[in-house]
Design a protein around this motif. Sequence first.
Motif, PDB file in Angstrom:
ATOM      1  N   LEU A  56       0.814  -1.215   0.000  1.00  0.00           N
ATOM      2  CA  LEU A  56       0.000   0.000   0.000  1.00  0.00           C
ATOM      3  C   LEU A  56       0.848   1.265   0.000  1.00  0.00           C
ATOM      4  N   LYS A  57       2.122   1.118  -0.252  1.00  0.00           N
ATOM      5  CA  LYS A  57       3.059   2.238  -0.152  1.00  0.00           C
ATOM      6  C   LYS A  57       2.660   3.410  -1.042  1.00  0.00           C
ATOM      7  N   ARG A  58       2.223   3.142  -2.244  1.00  0.00           N
ATOM      8  CA  ARG A  58       1.887   4.211  -3.183  1.00  0.00           C
ATOM      9  C   ARG A  58       0.384   4.444  -3.320  1.00  0.00           C
ATOM     10  N   ALA A  59      -0.383   3.799  -2.465  1.00  0.00           N
ATOM     11  CA  ALA A  59      -1.842   3.960  -2.529  1.00  0.00           C
ATOM     12  C   ALA A  59      -2.269   5.243  -1.806  1.00  0.00           C
ATOM     13  N   ASP A  60      -3.421   5.782  -2.193  1.00  0.00           N
ATOM     14  CA  ASP A  60      -3.952   6.993  -1.583  1.00  0.00           C
ATOM     15  C   ASP A  60      -4.708   6.631  -0.309  1.00  0.00           C
ATOM     16  N   VAL A  61      -3.980   6.066   0.655  1.00  0.00           N
ATOM     17  CA  VAL A  61      -4.563   5.620   1.915  1.00  0.00           C
ATOM     18  C   VAL A  61      -3.594   5.928   3.049  1.00  0.00           C
ATOM     19  N   ASP A  62      -4.122   5.882   4.260  1.00  0.00           N
ATOM     20  CA  ASP A  62      -3.291   5.962   5.462  1.00  0.00           C
ATOM     21  C   ASP A  62      -3.346   4.610   6.152  1.00  0.00           C
TER      22      ASP A  62
END
Length: 501
Positions: A29-35
């Motif tokens: 999830l490193k480049r995903a738009d999430v926290d």
Amino acid sequence: MTSETGTPQRHRVVVIGSGFGGLFSTQALKRADVDVTLIAKTTHHLFQPLLYQVATGILSEGEIAPSTRLVLRKQHNAEILLGSVTDIDLDARTVTSEAMAITRVTPFDSLIVAAGAKQSYFGNDHFAEYAPGMKTIDDALELRGRILGSFEQAEICTDDYERERLMTFVVVGAGPTGVELVGQIAELAHRTLHGSFRNIDSRNARIILLDGADDVLPVYGGKLSASAAKRLTKMGVEIHTGAMVTDVDRDGITIKKKDGSEKLIRCQCKVWSAGVQASKLGGILAEQSHAELDRAGRVHVNPDLSLPGHPNVFVVGDMMALDNLPGLAQVAMQGGTYVAKNIAEEAGGRPHHERKPFKYWDKGSMATISRFSAVAKVGRLELTGFIAWIIWLVIHLMYLVGFKSRLTTLMSWATTFFGRGRGQMTITVQQVLARSALGQLGNGKYAVLDVDAAKKLAQEEAERVLALERSHNGTRHHADGGFTDEGSGADAEEGPAEAAG
């Protein structure tokens, strides 16, 4: 109690567990738009397949358990919380965790539960006091102390009958973990420690492998099981298959054969690797979602690894039950990466009903028997001996986290496999006594956990050994002390347990 409040600007993902499933999903999830918030009860990521090498002095704990914070320090959308998860509320979408008397409630939009599994004693949890499992760094360090401590006690023991017990090692469970561990105990006794003692010959150690199944490595079967059994026998390991463990106590293990006969194996050092039980969090999830649990406590999930009725909650790794997938690191890695990809795409607007089912790519399974010898199964291809061992080395080295861990592990392997030395042979009394001392601390026996308490336990064990010697030969001996392999404590429920790998 502290609670996270406010409305976050991005999709909130909570990951429970820092094992293969938890770490790989977080990294994906490193480049995903999430926290991402990773909650784990330890500060490290454990490469569990090599834990037995810590227990037998080949590797240090740092080589297979890098700091999770250091691994993820460049991933700016991820934070790490130390804590043991005590509750999950699927309706409120919160996770409650505790650490050092601090309770924290963390909200989520998506949840990945990868809390792994613990050792199973098939309803006989009191066996753990005398036969530790091997699932954590603490377990491995304790076992190292017990294994090497047994040799040290045998060196100073003057009674042949008791010395025989001290030099008997029993591993329960002939799956990959049990086979790898018993093989390394044999190499430790016959190769590394040979010539290091003056009153004993380490090669006289009796090393026994027990299992309720009919074969060693039953999940492999056929040629590979036969090859492993042949190699272990050549190394001096006694193999007892079709054996059920009915009792474990301070002095030994009682087994029951298929013909109904019972036998007591007198031994000091006992290791349990016979079964696993999924994290208790599986029960919490099942109760709220009406999902089914299998016999090992694993949660039956949908084909997309989501919880029934909760498309935003995923279960991966050893907690997941789907299509009879094995509890292997590869299943957890691939499952974590698959779930992370779906979360990232759905955070960008893709509806969850467009998910494709999870497909596991079987990259094979393998187990080492000794140096230069292993078994490997990749599809229909079955390999044994040196070639399988080289493949095992490459695969495990490749999946270690961090260049430094790979480099130091390679150096440690070179020292051990091509020489006679092992770099991690240091043991302490505290490593052996910690489990019992902490248990007694919890029961209020000691106000503080200190050196005096540890010495008291050690002295009690020394006196017990002397009593055994006196009762056997009628003479009095003097001893300054020694190591212990078990502490005192009350037994829990009793009942037979099958030694199944």
